[in-house]
Design an enzyme around this catalytic site. Structure first.
Site, PDB file in Angstrom:
ATOM      1  N   CYS A 226      68.464   4.990 -80.239  1.00  0.00           N
ATOM      2  CA  CYS A 226      69.296   4.404 -79.584  1.00  0.00           C
ATOM      3  C   CYS A 226      69.145   4.338 -78.014  1.00  0.00           C
ATOM      4  O   CYS A 226      69.696   5.673 -77.485  1.00  0.00           O
ATOM      5  CB  CYS A 226      70.689   4.678 -80.007  1.00  0.00           C
ATOM      6  SG  CYS A 226      72.087   3.676 -78.944  1.00  0.00           S
TER       7      CYS A 226
ATOM      8  N   CYS B 164      72.436   4.714 -75.903  1.00  0.00           N
ATOM      9  CA  CYS B 164      73.077   6.209 -76.289  1.00  0.00           C
ATOM     10  C   CYS B 164      72.607   7.163 -75.441  1.00  0.00           C
ATOM     11  O   CYS B 164      73.208   8.065 -75.047  1.00  0.00           O
ATOM     12  CB  CYS B 164      73.210   6.324 -77.739  1.00  0.00           C
ATOM     13  SG  CYS B 164      73.571   5.204 -79.000  1.00  0.00           S
ATOM     14  N   ASP B 165      71.315   7.294 -75.420  1.00  0.00           N
ATOM     15  CA  ASP B 165      70.484   8.476 -75.101  1.00  0.00           C
ATOM     16  C   ASP B 165      69.849   8.242 -73.819  1.00  0.00           C
ATOM     17  O   ASP B 165      69.084   9.461 -73.395  1.00  0.00           O
ATOM     18  CB  ASP B 165      69.769   8.841 -76.277  1.00  0.00           C
ATOM     19  CG  ASP B 165      70.542   9.255 -77.364  1.00  0.00           C
ATOM     20  OD1 ASP B 165      71.546   9.593 -77.293  1.00  0.00           O
ATOM     21  OD2 ASP B 165      69.971   9.223 -78.542  1.00  0.00           O
TER      22      ASP B 165
END
Ligand code: NDP
Length: 315
Positions: free
Chosen positions: A133, A136-137
């Site tokens: 992701c 997300c990261d």
């Protein structure tokens, strides 16, 4: 007992909920405890959903779909389904909380799960430099060298997005041509921070406590070489999430839930399926939403065909 339970909260699940709620069926949506909103929650800008010429962020689009479903009376539960019993006239859906809900019909819109490379080091280093992701990261990889694996739209989108943070992004792809759409390819190919590694399969992820590199094997010559990097984003597609219904609902050869013709009807009466879990080909937010509509209309016709006595027992 419910008239309809919808399992899943991506574009298919929420669109089915909007239609079923507007038809006054008070659907119960099991939206998942950690992945409510589905795949688009991990996406940045959605540029191809009709009605948003300026684009819309994936999580915002899903928030709006949820709001629209709730506005018409859908009840949304942030819990996971752990088991289903769909074979009888009354369908049973058990949740992580231990509760079991009953319904006359069920719409399956469970989407798909990220595909893995299948390397032991991938699981070991997941969260320590290996990610599925970018949104997300990505932030954790400021000024680092990282790589994205894959040659589809997801890989191109992630690679472009990650150049906001990383100094350098390799795209490692097992072929010398991309599957991604032309516009996404062109954008990635023109990005000066992206370097393509063609005909390369990631055969090992290196690092003890965190990712330090990958070994790639040339898919034409078999030659191996290591590339030093600190993050690896895997974007090699998805597999339909069907584990809950194995042995109850028929699957298509592609692994998706088998539906009859252009309908959402499965082999079980009163059980319908929509979205990526039935679609091995198109897999777009808008096609998933359309398929959620089909499922809600099929469920509505099914419920209308039941006797007043049966319907009287359900809300
Ligand atoms: P795709 O299935 O389209 O692409 C997967 C890519 O990963 C392919 O290039 C494939 O290689 C490669 N791959 C698959 N398995 C492996 C493996 N084991 N090892 C190495 N490489 C592998 O998946 P996407 O997630 O990219 O896209 C899914 C759908 O979502 C598509 O319909 C896409 O158009 C859509 N999408 C649209 C977006 C947009 O329009 N903005 C954004 C993101 C996705 P090969 O080519 O050799 O098969």
């Amino acid at each position: 007992m419910r008239q309809v339970i919808i399992i899943g909260s991506g574009p298919a699940g929420y669109t089915a909920a909007i239609y079923a709620a507007r038809a006054n069926f008070k659907p119960l949506v099991i939206a998942s405890s950690v992945e409510a909103g589905g795949e688009l929650m991990n996406t940045t800008e959605v540029e191809n959903f009709p009605g948003f010429p300026e684009g819309i962020m994936g999580p915002e689009l899903m928030g709006r779909m949820q709001e629209q479903a709730a506005k018409f009376g859908a009840e949304i539960l942030l819990d996971d389904v752990t088991a289903v019993d769909l074979t009888g006239e009354i369908k049973k859906v058990t949740l992580g909380s231990g509760e079991t809900h009953e319904a006359l019909s069920v719409i399956f819109a469970t989407g798909s799960a990220n595909r893995k490379l299948g390397l032991p080091s991938e699981d070991r280093l997941s969260g320590y430099g290996v990610s599925w992701c970018a949104t997300c990261d990505g932030f954790f990889f400021r000024q680092k060298t990282i790589a994205v694996v894959g040659g589809g739209d997801s890989a191109m989108e992630e690679a472009n997005f990650l150049t906001r943070f990383a100094d350098k992004v390799y795209v490692i792809h097992r072929k010398d041509t991309l599957r991604a759409s032309k516009i996404m390819q062109d954008r990635a190919l023109a990005n000066p921070k992206i370097e393509f590694v063609w005909n390369a399969a990631v055969t090992e992820i290196l690092g003890d406590a965190a990712v330090t590199g990958v070994t790639v094997t040339d898919t034409v010559t078999g030659d191996k070489r290591d590339i030093a990097l600190e993050g690896l984003f895997i974007a090699i597609g998805n597999d339909p999430r069907t584990h809950l219904i194995h042995g109850q609902v028929d699957l298509a050869p592609e692994g998706t839930i088998a539906v009859q013709g252009r309908s959402s009807k499965t082999n079980l009466t009163g059980v319908f399926a929509a979205g990526d879990v039935v679609d091995p080909t198109y897999r777009q937010a808008v096609t998933a939403a359309a398929s959620g509509t089909v499922a809600a209309l099929d469920a509505e016709h099914f419920l209308q065909s039941l006797s007043a006595d049966v319907l009287a027992g359900a809300i």
